[in-house]
Scaffold this active site. Structure first.
Site, PDB file in Angstrom:
ATOM      1  N   THR B 156     -13.983   0.170  -2.992  1.00 31.15           N
ATOM      2  CA  THR B 156     -12.601   0.634  -2.691  1.00 31.15           C
ATOM      3  C   THR B 156     -13.031   1.891  -2.520  1.00 31.15           C
ATOM      4  OG1 THR B 156     -11.911   0.813  -5.081  1.00 31.15           O
ATOM      5  CG2 THR B 156     -11.197  -1.175  -4.036  1.00 31.15           C
ATOM      6  N   LYS B 182     -18.785  -2.346  -8.773  1.00 37.96           N
ATOM      7  CA  LYS B 182     -17.652  -1.455  -8.149  1.00 37.96           C
ATOM      8  C   LYS B 182     -16.847  -0.707  -9.126  1.00 37.96           C
ATOM      9  CE  LYS B 182     -13.818  -1.584  -7.179  1.00 37.96           C
ATOM     10  NZ  LYS B 182     -12.435  -1.383  -6.975  1.00 37.96           N
ATOM     11  N   THR B 193      -9.719  -1.146 -11.182  1.00 33.78           N
ATOM     12  CA  THR B 193     -10.730  -2.193 -11.218  1.00 33.78           C
ATOM     13  C   THR B 193     -12.004  -1.815 -11.341  1.00 33.78           C
ATOM     14  OG1 THR B 193      -9.464  -3.857 -10.271  1.00 33.78           O
ATOM     15  CG2 THR B 193     -11.588  -4.535 -10.657  1.00 33.78           C
ATOM     16  N   ASN B 404      -7.337  12.649  -8.902  1.00 28.22           N
ATOM     17  CA  ASN B 404      -6.285  11.942  -9.549  1.00 28.22           C
ATOM     18  C   ASN B 404      -4.991  12.502  -9.117  1.00 28.22           C
ATOM     19  OD1 ASN B 404      -7.650   9.473 -10.943  1.00 28.22           O
ATOM     20  ND2 ASN B 404      -8.869  11.071 -11.697  1.00 28.22           N
ATOM     21  N   SER B 409      -0.310   8.114  -1.205  1.00 24.21           N
ATOM     22  CA  SER B 409      -0.143   7.862   0.284  1.00 24.21           C
ATOM     23  C   SER B 409      -1.090   8.508   1.170  1.00 24.21           C
ATOM     24  CB  SER B 409       1.101   8.218   0.776  1.00 24.21           C
ATOM     25  OG  SER B 409       1.303   9.661   0.828  1.00 24.21           O
TER      26      SER B 409
END
Lengths: 409, 409
Positions: B156, B182, B193, B404, B409
């Site tokens: 990702t 990952k 994740t 972070n 968006s």
């Protein structure tokens, strides 16, 4: 820039009969700094105190615990900045004791009647000779009206002094309460310590003081967090001078005990919250309230998981209503049988999550509006019981990294 | 910039007999992205898996746990990026099941023989129709040599794909092990994740697989931390295809079991460490080794206190050999009877603290030299027993806050 915090006005702080405070420049680490503060207590004061749970606790913490436990009436407290006397081994204990002995001689009391406190650099020998040399000036300066001066005297890297005051009626007598605190991270760059000192002229039996100190700390200083780090020197001391015109409180369960504790808790919470408002790099003051837990402990556990999450804290900094981060923190807080489908989440009045999922009526712009405020309440409903607990924290900014990544020198 | 991590070379990754991997562009969240990966397993594979402890675990985690527990032989895994299917309630479960049903139909197996995994944005409905539409292309793409492609397919916000491979002799047979992982923070900005998948052609009885998966995770993925946040989707799956020419391993306690586990652990640790090396804003890779504890658990507890402390992590970022912060973290790690006078501290080979105090022979420039390295080992000696444990982490930089605090968006 502290979040909605102003310097105290000296005239707003009630003197406490039986407490005189003196401040001096002892040159502990740097010249021309108010770095030495003494609290002189009249005979007959009741004193309680609670201290850091850090096993690497500083020498003055060990000595203060020992002196409080000795049962001898406490007559003075001495606080130096510039050096924390932490991580200093047996030599640190000798130096902290030497400070107590020097002040005890000048006050004509026993060394066990002195509580010492230190805050500043870690792992450097305490220059107790300079502190001793500064004591006469501090004692000569002692006045009941010096609370604001003391709030300045105990500052290290705080950007503002912190002091609050209140009055309350106890059995027909007007009782005053005044306190000061310091601290801006649990540990500043190589600086340690959150300190809180409160005094009241109320009459409280000595046997009640430890419980009072513990309950006040539990409802205030033990409910705040900036970065989750626990200092080696944290100390909170409560003094009742027994000067007010009412019968002594012998149990906190009495109406008088409850009234006094409530008033003192109000001041203690302001003192503790002021530390968060002045937190390293803080731009927002966050109240995390967790309701509907089976026990207060599990509510607090969830509140701290949210308040400690760097991801949640950076989302506050960014004014990003990032529900996922808050819910994930709830999920990993360590409640083994937590059912995610029972959880609701509010940002102030905005109902963002219902039964573990996004509220269909929730609009991102409403969350955004709340997240932009300087004061935000996160409310989590666990749906498991009736317990409630609250923790106060701040956001996590670039400035925090800058402050803490600055080299110490 | 990842810390000392390079992209895998496809030719260096051993194919695993009995595993074919296909990757496709399903347009889950964005077009023209490899966002759908399938692992197709020959009949006869043994499979074990461990999953996040987060109570807010995602729908695919719940389904994968259920399917593994059903005891039916696993024949495929399907992984989508772009959407984590977390915080999605009952509807999320329906969509994860629909994905399994669609793949099961195409493979002519039962839905319980499929393990689903999702990673990406939280609290958005999974577009399972697009995933279903993409399955034929993923299946058509399936090849044994596609491990590097899969490492890309599950990324990702990772800056590099992560894959490692090894071979080991088991009872005279050459056995291959290959894995991918990952993750870059436990939770990226609204991305969730950490995922790990490993396969070997070794012969392992199904009854051993859960224990093997758990022990491998315990020695690798459960020993790394970036920010202390635990994702809603973390999953680690181990496959043994039973294709190698040796008798099945029926217990990990056997010589063959030990040899296989050691070789697999080597790969698992590289996969887990790669996640730290690619950690959000990481500039340094830190090994925290705690020795001399009474139990491994308490060593690990101390190691995590150090590895999670924002103050310690910013000190690493600043190359500041700030002993006080590390010792303070040891002190608040929660070992109630810890004696500070028993503690020694090393930065690599530099002995910085002796018996809880500064080492007289320690020179700041030696500490500074180590702190400037890109790989640093912190060694804490507790002096209480013989247990040892190790945790791997990274530093805490401005870049972490920037990543972070970026709006989603």
């Amino acid at each position: 820039m502290p979040v909605n915090l102003l310097a105290p006005v000296a005239a707003d702080l009630h003197p406490i009969a039986g407490v005189r405070i003196g401040v001096a420049e002892a040159g502990v680490r740097k010249a021309n700094r108010k770095d030495l503060t003494v609290f002189l207590l009249d005979e007959g004061a009741s004193v309680g105190g609670v201290f850091t749970q850090n096993r690497f606790c500083a020498a003055p913490v060990q000595i203060s615990r020992e002196h409080l436990a000795s049962g001898q009436p406490i007559r003075a407290m001495v606080i130096n900045t510039g050096n924390a006397n932490a991580g200093t081994g047996a030599d640190g204990l000798v130096r902290a004791r030497a400070t107590c002995i020097a002040l005890a001689r000048q006050l004509n009391v026993a060394p066990e009647q002195i509580l010492p406190f230190s805050t500043g650099v870690i792992m450097e020998p305490l220059p107790h000779d300079r502190i001793e040399a500064g004591l006469p000036a501090a004692i000569a300066d002692a006045q009941p009206g010096h609370w604001a001066r003391a709030a300045e005297g105990i500052m290290t890297t705080d950007t503002l002094p912190k002091a609050f005051s209140a009055q309350v009626q106890i059995a027909g007598a007007t009782v005053s309460i005044t306190g000061i605190s310091k601290g801006a991270g649990m540990i500043r760059p190589n600086m340690a310590t959150m300190l809180g000192f409160m005094a009241t002229d109320a009459c409280v039996h000595p046997s009640v003081m430890q419980q009072l100190a513990r309950e006040l700390a539990d409802g205030s200083f033990n409910r705040v967090t900036i970065d989750g780090d626990t200092s080696t020197n944290d100390s909170f001391v409560v003094v009742a001078t027994n000067k007010a015109a009412h019968a002594p409180i012998t149990t906190l369960a009495s109406a008088e005990g409850q009234a006094l504790k409530a008033a003192m808790l109000g001041v203690a919470q302001k003192l503790a919250q002021a530390i968060v408002r002045d937190g390293e790099g803080a731009t927002k003051f966050i109240t995390v309230r967790v309701e509907g837990g089976k026990t207060g402990d599990e509510c607090r556990q969830v509140a701290y998981a949210i308040a400690h999450s760097p991801l949640v804290k950076t989302a506050f900094y960014a004014s990003d209503p990032n529900l996922g981060r808050i819910l994930a923190a709830v999920g990993y807080a360590g409640i083994a049988d937590l059912d995610q489908t029972g959880i609701d989440l509010y940002l102030d009045d905005v109902h963002v999550a219902v039964k573990g999922g996004r509220n269909a009526a929730y609009r991102e712009e409403d969350g955004q509006r709340v997240m932009k405020q300087s004061e935000i309440t996160v409310r989590v409903l666990l749906g498991r019981g009736d317990a409630v607990d609250t923790v106060w924290t701040c956001d996590f900014s670039h400035e925090y990294v800058t402050i803490n990544a600055d080299y110490r020198s």
